[in-house]
Design an enzyme around this catalytic site. Sequence first.
Site, short mmCIF file in Angstrom:
data_model
loop_
_atom_site.label_atom_id
_atom_site.label_comp_id
_atom_site.label_asym_id
_atom_site.label_seq_id
_atom_site.Cartn_x
_atom_site.Cartn_y
_atom_site.Cartn_z
CG ASP A 291 -0.56 18.31 19.99
OD1 ASP A 291 -0.03 17.25 20.32
OD2 ASP A 291 -1.69 18.36 19.45
C1 GLC Z 1 -3.91 15.89 19.30
C2 GLC Z 1 -2.61 15.09 19.22
C3 GLC Z 1 -1.84 15.31 17.95
C4 GLC Z 1 -2.81 15.55 16.81
C5 GLC Z 1 -3.51 16.88 17.09
C6 GLC Z 1 -4.56 17.20 16.02
O1 GLC Z 1 -4.06 16.39 20.60
O2 GLC Z 1 -1.71 15.23 20.30
O3 GLC Z 1 -1.03 14.14 17.73
O4 GLC Z 1 -2.12 15.61 15.58
O5 GLC Z 1 -4.10 16.93 18.38
O6 GLC Z 1 -5.59 16.30 16.09
#
Ligand code: GLC
Length: 744
Positions: A291
């Site tokens: 993430d």
């Molecule tokens: C965010 C979220 C995740 C998302 C990623 C890309 O922090 O936690 O669900 O897919 O970053 O945007």
Amino acid sequence: MKKHIFSLMLVAAAAMVACSDAPHLSLQEQEAYKFADNLIEKMTLREKIGQLQQFTTRTAAITGPDGVKRDTEACIRNGEVGSFLSIRKTEEMLRLQKIAVEESRLGIPLIFGYDIIHGCRTTFPENLAVSCTWDIEAIEHSARIAAIETAAAGIHWTFSPMCDISADPRWGRVSEGAGEDPYLGSKISAAMVRGYQGEDLSADNTIAACIKHFAAYGAGQAGRDYHTVDMSEMMFRDRFLPPYRSAVESGAVTAMSSFNDFMGIPASGSKWLLHTLLREELGFTGFVVSDYNAVHEMVRHATAADGKDAACQAMNAHLNMDMVYGDYLKYGEELVKEGKVSEKRINQLCREVLAVKYRLGLFDDPYKYGRQNHDEVMYRPDNLQFAREVAAKSMVLLSNNGVLPLKEGVKIALIGPLADAPRDQIGAWPGWGQAEHSVTIRKGLEQRFGAKNVIYAKGSDFRAPIKGGIDDAVRAARKADVVLLSIGLSYTESGEATSLTEITVPEAQQALLDAVKRTGKKVVVLLGTGRAMDVRNEIEKADAVLVTWHGGTMEGPAVADLVSGDKNPSGHLTMSFPYCVGQVPVHYNNKITGRPRKGPEHDKKYLSRYMYTPNEPLFAFGYGLSYTEFEYSDLQVLTPEVSLGGVVKVSVKVKNVGKRDGEDVAQLYVRDLVAETTRPMRELKGFERLSLKAGEEKVVEFEIPTSDLAYCHRDLTTYTDAGDFLVWAGADSDAKLEGKFTIK
Ligand code: GLC
């Protein structure tokens, strides 16, 4: 020249597969890995590490703390990046792809990811709402529509489905998931993967799915986002793991490690999670992206001394791709030179990324996505109509004293901050949804009842009064026959980093309810929200409460369809609505404890209960009203005794005893009476959405393979025991009709 190399390699890979030695891989996977291995032989160490790095760009949507900005084009030309996320323009993705393919040494195509969570342009209701349809086919089709629009946008990969089970409405991300139940959540995760990836990942209208957030991100302490997750492996395997497993079994080609620490280790550095469990046990063969900045955040978790240590741990945990921060690119070569990460490991991480790009067809045609004509693909009328149907099916009627459906010719006072809120209704993570395309509740009602019959007043903001707002609302109410009060939470109170300690409608809006109530008019509350809420106040004061969620592009017509009676409400809660936040986390599949309270009448002292508050939520998992009545009767256990490996069959009669046609969701719950570990009081093990004309009766037959009754034993293996089980069938998790069966 590069194209020529790839063409030769494509042919070679296909030829080599015939004698491959990886039986657990499909032919496509084997071919993809052969191609990747050939390509890796030509790559420098830095180029291989480049494939493990994902960046954002200066003009991309920001979905996390500012990513470290760098010269995007130079990174691409130097082969120092393999993927970008959140780029909002097709032409920008095609421009960057051209640089990668034509100006880098090996011309390896980029993979573009985006959070297409509940639709791309055509926005469906937030996922928790869509789960309340219990309509697996519709959910798969909504993902299919999202994939078609997403591919046309030029995006190869969505960071969806979110498979995180949660029973804590303080956590704003419950809006992105499928509620509190692992059985339903598993069916929904699988349906979304099928919808996104289709039958052929190399087609130009299918996209890579992403199993997130691995793992157990929905169990953060106190409902606080990013907070610690600590539970027994037994609990994890029984309640939280199933939807992730289901998505793996459905062939999802990517996964995302979660922000939280899990059993004391940040997920992005947990080899047990990302390799032993995800790959060796579940059989995942794709690649894992972290993430946002989650690799570097191991330093904040204080399990890594610095970014280099974090990159080392993550790479060795089998995390393929570093989202945004950049520690992989910064330290990768050093780590290999110092022997802390083997080049063999880098090759493994890289081949899994290249293999997904290959399976998407990007080496064969790097520009295939984004070529479609947006005007032909986006916001198609048939898809908008489908989004309207899904929105209507997702809405849950909690109470109704007969005020709904409204009569023809009625004069409506439409009041509240969500009544004409085009941005709020497309919710958190709107993808490429555009507020200007939203058909608001106001517009939907005007279209259905005639503009002259709809008197609109905003009345208040979400958390603050508007000067003169209450007076406007009261004036509108006095001119009308009935008040529709569209209140609840804004889109900024749903999704990531939106944890709340209060889950009631904000005071400014409760004041609005009190004011219009004092006019003596009938009041229908339309509750807009991305989470379960404490709605005692609304239930007590309103004549009806309909949960309209954040209902997507077509929320307005969907609301009009229901309040007019053109359609009959049929949504059923997939997340318990607590009596109060003090009960949270509250869910139907509790364990029974050694001192169970058997209901309000059984209120002795030494019981598992609260002193002044019920144990039960205000509205249970599975609950939802209709404008008609469904009667359940004659539960029959057709197989009183079943051998292990057999199928338990249970039937129940469902009759529409009302005066209107309608749809209901027949549900089947089971309890294992004696087991090696404590078992939930009830577990959903079957459901069927059915449509019944007034007076019509159907016999619903459920089939439960005994394997569906498996649970995690004390030795942490999961299997089904022989023994006695209770079974219930009905319209929600409080179903009363009971039966019994034995597994021999
Ligand atoms: C965010 C979220 C995740 C998302 C990623 C890309 O922090 O936690 O669900 O897919 O970053 O945007």
